[in-house]
Design an enzyme around this catalytic site. Structure first.
Site, mmCIF file in Angstrom:
data_model
loop_
_atom_site.group_PDB
_atom_site.id
_atom_site.type_symbol
_atom_site.label_atom_id
_atom_site.label_comp_id
_atom_site.label_asym_id
_atom_site.label_seq_id
_atom_site.Cartn_x
_atom_site.Cartn_y
_atom_site.Cartn_z
ATOM 1 N N ASP A 1 -9.069 -1.412 2.911
ATOM 2 C CA ASP A 1 -9.039 -2.696 3.615
ATOM 3 C C ASP A 1 -10.437 -3.276 3.793
ATOM 4 O O ASP A 1 -10.632 -4.491 3.790
ATOM 5 C CB ASP A 1 -8.411 -2.527 5.008
ATOM 6 C CG ASP A 1 -6.939 -2.176 4.942
ATOM 7 O OD1 ASP A 1 -6.305 -2.465 3.915
ATOM 8 O OD2 ASP A 1 -6.424 -1.604 5.927
ATOM 9 N N HIS B 1 0.836 -1.204 0.000
ATOM 10 C CA HIS B 1 0.000 0.000 0.000
ATOM 11 C C HIS B 1 0.866 1.247 0.000
ATOM 12 O O HIS B 1 1.926 1.266 0.629
ATOM 13 C CB HIS B 1 -0.825 0.132 1.283
ATOM 14 C CG HIS B 1 -1.688 -1.026 1.630
ATOM 15 N ND1 HIS B 1 -1.274 -2.037 2.469
ATOM 16 C CD2 HIS B 1 -2.962 -1.325 1.275
ATOM 17 C CE1 HIS B 1 -2.264 -2.914 2.617
ATOM 18 N NE2 HIS B 1 -3.298 -2.512 1.896
#
Lengths: 417, 417
Positions: free
Chosen positions: B346, B313
């Protein structure tokens, strides 16, 4: 000896389990040999690479990288006819892969933007097999999709002959494509060198291309540290032919696949006893050992068996080949109709000839631009969109026991929100 | 202890080599353990699967497959609020992946048609990790792309708790998605079972989903026999933040990633000494051990380091985050702007949270519909198109020493053509 199978009354899974399929690259002894060579090269660099090359290819190439002049000389030595034919192949393969290239997208709703970028991999390695012959067509079939995808650095490894040099035609095609980074090493040791790098070969991020069992097993060994394409092992074809097919053509199609030898497999599926009997005497020599003629009930039965076997290639010779194409769901490449011998695809109809084998067509794709790109997703939320989604995210994060995840949202919401 | 790095004067490659990155799944001891467990299950079926489950999870689940009533009961037990939040996540993930789905193409010129079909994989396996917690969100993030891709059979494996049951929330989400094939086994043994099949678990064609080092190593072991997704190991984030960023928010972003523990890594790249000093005291407890604060020269320097590190990420907190997004070329998912904490991704902004780790973002993609489809290329030539291309193919086939390839074309050309 050509093998005969009568599949009409038998369970399809059982029939498929009887069809020839070597898949030696998955065997533990082959994996072990490949693993040991790869780890030798990882730990020992050029010296280990050269030691294995000497042991297996009988030569220590010096330098390992082919000098640019040698590539240019090979290109200059091509006859005008051969140069033209490679040019036609390159143009067709480029045309197909430009059309194939995945496209990015971006979409917004209620203040939330989500999207996906498609980006070329920075450095790729192409393996070009040697051994029984030289395969300049493989350079076209792997490097052109890489170039269309926009890969800025392409390294090529090809095994050296006994004189230490790489096939002139392989070098010539590299020259035609503007590739200048060619290394004269092959086998599992070349895969290890590209994956981990040596003093002479900077490491790549992804390795593609067909090879023998040891090369394929080595690619499986290095997967995870680098990317690799699907297992591209011994060649396979299923020819689905109806009673009206010309036996001489069908025989050539089967012989063409089987002449790859090295564990290749060519299978005819036909409802016609007469076709089988007419084809059989035309299958001769060593390739005939690799050919199986299978009697099926009808086209639907042929499709069912093909989908279970998941061959690298299928060739459909039928009154209505398009209908059969629509029902096939696990084949690397399909050649449709009698005027489309698989060889067209092998040398330059457009799609890459690097295709999943050994059943991998049930989960893997033909080599293409997608092998040389990666996708980066992104999300961009504004304050209102965050306020909409945020409370749900906080609830789910707490449910999973991640308070900081929840608070990374919470600190961005209006107080009391 | 939070780690500090001043990267301003150093070689970028050297800086990146110093950043935390466990990647234990590639280590030979882990690979060996995974290999042995996988081959035990391949050879021993359910009995080996249960033996390893008892040894590692302390329980022998009976039956291995979760009864449908248990899935339905778990779904019925969800509170309306949690059900709504999962519903929002599922809708966003479905929206994103419908947009992502690759599209087939077909194109013709001069009597030659070439095309590509995109077809769902027939049977996929999803691994849902357990251990420190339960991850119902992972069911959403893998099963929804599979369903959008059209996969008709989806099997789920999740490790059992000490009482032999799978997390209620994992089962509830399976129920929400209409999944009814859930097995209470985890670890490398579950990967082996899905790859090779046991008496209780029919084999799958491709295995996806995150897991611990042994699970990830087991996926690398079975690759080739089945397909797998990219290595989805311990979680990583790079936060690129300019001087104007709010320290409390940045601290939460770092803590959120680091609270995954198990080798997670959270890195701040900032040109602002003041931001680093303000963030540092907010980083506490065990997660703080996994956080590194890196002083960079400017945003371009941050981008350079990020692309070399290739994190799972990235989060961009900048006056002009879109400009930085365009320069990033090796990240699994990018969260753009201060109002987009990574946690949104997420739990349900749209893209899957299953992302390449350990540098694999330099060659691999976020999990998506493309993981559940395969491409079949096809070619369909008419007689004139064959007459145009055929002679080139015959020439190249003879050059490579394949006379039957050449003749499979020759027998279809007009005599004397």
């Amino acid at each position: 000896m050509v093998e005969f199978v009568d599949a009409r009354g038998d369970d399809p899974k059982e029939v498929v389990s009887r069809l020839r399929r070597p898949g030696g690259f998955l065997s533990e002894p082959v994996r072990k040999v490949a693993r040991d060579i790869v780890s030798d090269v990882r730990d020992g660099g050029d010296e280990a690479l050269l030691a294995h090359t000497e042991r297996l290819d009988g030569v220590r190439p010096d330098p390992i990288r082919v000098p640019l002049e040698e590539i240019q000389a090979a290109k200059a030595s091509l006859s005008p006819e051969v140069k033209e034919s490679f040019g036609v192949a390159i143009e067709n393969v480029r045309f197909f892969h430009k059309r194939e290239l995945d496209r990015p997208f971006e979409t917004s709703r209620a203040g939330a933007t989500v999207g996906q970028r498609i980006r070329p991999i920075r450095r790729a390695g192409i393996y070009v097999p040697g051994g029984h012959g030289a395969y300049p067509s493989t350079v076209v079939m792997a490097a052109v999709p890489a170039q269309v995808a926009g890969v800025p650095e392409i390294a090529v490894c090809a095994p050296p002959g006994r004189d230490g040099s790489v096939s002139r035609h392989v070098l010539a095609v590299a020259g035609l494509l503007g590739l200048d980074e060619v290394y004269r090493v092959g086998g599992a040791q070349a895969i290890g060198a590209m994956a981990y790098g040596t003093e002479s070969i900077p490491p790549v991020l992804k390795i593609v291309g067909p090879g023998n069992d040891y090369v394929t097993a080595a690619k499986l060994e290095v997967f995870g540290h680098v990317g690799v394409d699907a297992p591209l092992g011994p060649s396979e074809v299923v020819v689905i032919a109806e009673a009206g097919a010309f036996p001489e053509r069908v025989a050539r199609d089967l012989m063409a696949q089987a002449e790859h030898l090295s564990g290749a497999s060519a299978i005819l599926l036909t409802p016609s006893e007469e076709l089988m009997r007419s084809v059989e005497p035309l299958l001769t020599g060593e390739p005939a050992e690799l050919i199986t003629l299978v009697r099926v009930r009808d086209s639907a039965h042929a499709v069912e068996l093909t989908n279970l076997y998941a061959p690298e290639h299928a060739h459909i010779i039928s009154e209505d080949p398009e209908a059969i194409l629509q029902d096939l769901d696990a084949v690397g490449m399909v050649a449709v109709g009698d005027f489309t011998p698989v060889a067209l695809g092998d040398y330059g109809a457009g799609p890459s000839h690097s295709l999943p084998t050994n059943g991998a067509a049930s989960w893997a794709s033909a080599l293409g631009t997608h092998d040389f790109t990666a996708r980066t997703n992104y999300i961009h939320y504004g304050p209102e969109a965050l306020a909409d989604l945020g409370p749900h995210v906080m609830r789910l994060a707490r449910l999973e026991g991640f308070p900081n995840h929840a608070e990374s949202v919470g600190v961005r919401l209006p107080k009391g929100g």
